[in-house]
Write an enzyme that holds these catalytic residues in place. Sequence first.
Site, PDB file in Angstrom:
ATOM      1  N   SER A   1       0.815  -1.216   0.000  1.00  0.00           N
ATOM      2  CA  SER A   1       0.000   0.000   0.000  1.00  0.00           C
ATOM      3  C   SER A   1       0.848   1.265   0.000  1.00  0.00           C
ATOM      4  O   SER A   1       0.442   2.288  -0.551  1.00  0.00           O
ATOM      5  CB  SER A   1      -0.941   0.009   1.210  1.00  0.00           C
ATOM      6  OG  SER A   1      -1.930  -0.984   1.092  1.00  0.00           O
TER       7      SER A   1
ATOM      8  N   ASP B   1      -9.246  -3.425   2.202  1.00  0.00           N
ATOM      9  CA  ASP B   1      -7.969  -4.140   2.245  1.00  0.00           C
ATOM     10  C   ASP B   1      -7.854  -5.024   3.480  1.00  0.00           C
ATOM     11  O   ASP B   1      -7.421  -6.177   3.398  1.00  0.00           O
ATOM     12  CB  ASP B   1      -6.835  -3.114   2.228  1.00  0.00           C
ATOM     13  CG  ASP B   1      -5.461  -3.734   2.374  1.00  0.00           C
ATOM     14  OD1 ASP B   1      -5.056  -4.489   1.474  1.00  0.00           O
ATOM     15  OD2 ASP B   1      -4.795  -3.462   3.387  1.00  0.00           O
TER      16      ASP B   1
ATOM     17  N   HIS C   1      -1.644   6.071   8.488  1.00  0.00           N
ATOM     18  CA  HIS C   1      -1.431   4.796   7.816  1.00  0.00           C
ATOM     19  C   HIS C   1      -0.859   5.057   6.417  1.00  0.00           C
ATOM     20  O   HIS C   1      -0.760   6.209   5.979  1.00  0.00           O
ATOM     21  CB  HIS C   1      -2.741   4.015   7.748  1.00  0.00           C
ATOM     22  CG  HIS C   1      -2.570   2.541   7.631  1.00  0.00           C
ATOM     23  ND1 HIS C   1      -2.956   1.842   6.506  1.00  0.00           N
ATOM     24  CD2 HIS C   1      -2.049   1.627   8.493  1.00  0.00           C
ATOM     25  CE1 HIS C   1      -2.695   0.548   6.688  1.00  0.00           C
ATOM     26  NE2 HIS C   1      -2.139   0.395   7.885  1.00  0.00           N
TER      27      HIS C   1
END
Length: 425
Positions: free
Chosen positions: A74, A252, A125
């Site tokens: 990611s 995800d 994140h």
Amino acid sequence: MATTSDVTLTNDKHIPRNIIMVVADGMGPAYTTAYRNYADDPSTPAIETGILDEILVGNASTYPAAVSGYVTDSAAAATALATGVKSYNGAIGVDANKQPVESVLQRAKKLGMRTGVAVTSQINHATPASYLAHNESRKNYDAIADSFYDDKVNGHFVANVMLGGGTQYFVREDRNLVTAFTENGYQYVEAYDELASVPAGSDVIGLFAPVGLPAALDDENHHRLSYMTEHAIKHLENPEGFFLLVEASQVDWAGHANDIGSAMAEMDDMSVTVSYLHDYVAAHPDTLVVLTADHSTGGLTIGANGVYEWHPEYLRNMQSSVSSIAVNMVSEDSPAGYAEAQLGFTFEGDDTARVTDIAALPDFEARETALKAFLDEKTNTGWTTGGHTGVDVEVFAFGAGAHAFAGQLDNTDIAKTFFQYLEAK
């Protein structure tokens, strides 16, 4: 593949005042097909199309820099989407040589636009971090949180609005970043409904969980992403325009967990958000919305084990996630009855006996794994991995300048086009 030179700016209607980037983390093509079936009205003979079918324009490749091979994480994917630069897996806003690269959000801030993020993960994140910060590793959560405050653009904080989870990274023994932000004029909220009382146009930091938000199925607001998105826009609107990153982060997470029930609930939250944005663009045609995934997660298959069937009806009435059920069922007088009510379908055959046996398993992880397997068998869902896959992902776009995202793209082309639009402003 398309490049920024392919973008045609024939008149001002192609130059958006506002740009909203939506990342559905982990949403490979199987997820959008599964969601169409999940959202279908079973009382009609046809499978109805939805908002995603209306706005599909193309596909994008997702591979990272060569040093990381063909399958991205990611961080590398978000860095590509945010900066137009391929990097290594784990990179946050830096290139393959670990040098900082400017994101489209940072460029928007430099040009005097208001900027923000609204995500269902912690706000530091991988995906939001790649738009807001620079760090050699996505794992450096505290340092990334610090950079949200410490790193300025033209003397200003990089984001006017930050909504999601992550309290434990922003309120620490060594540093209280929430206090620092509020001392510099930010409004701080800890509950979704508190957003309604914050005056429009405010700078806001909203942290609604210690790390990521609760799963959509377990959250007090199953459509928390659309709610945060609506309020983020309320605070970003201004004559100079805004850039907003929206992330459906937990598609995800459900894929990593091979959890089909949570995957569809997270897709539903994302779909409701996109429908809201579609209405917003109808009223504000100078706004561009682009939706894509950073990669696909889990190797989801619609049908498994050589059987040509898939049964989303077992997912449509779920009241809580399998994780929550696995925790709570052991304290119930009738674990199977509790699970039946929470899963939302009538048990048949040996279902009751099987779930009773699951409840007797000694630890949470075993119960959770068994419940996911139970749902996979009911729905005939398949998975190939607990990680990512290297397939291309779909690209969706609408609003001013959406024509530039049609066809086969690379993920870096999205940022390159955004940069061209920002400079054209």
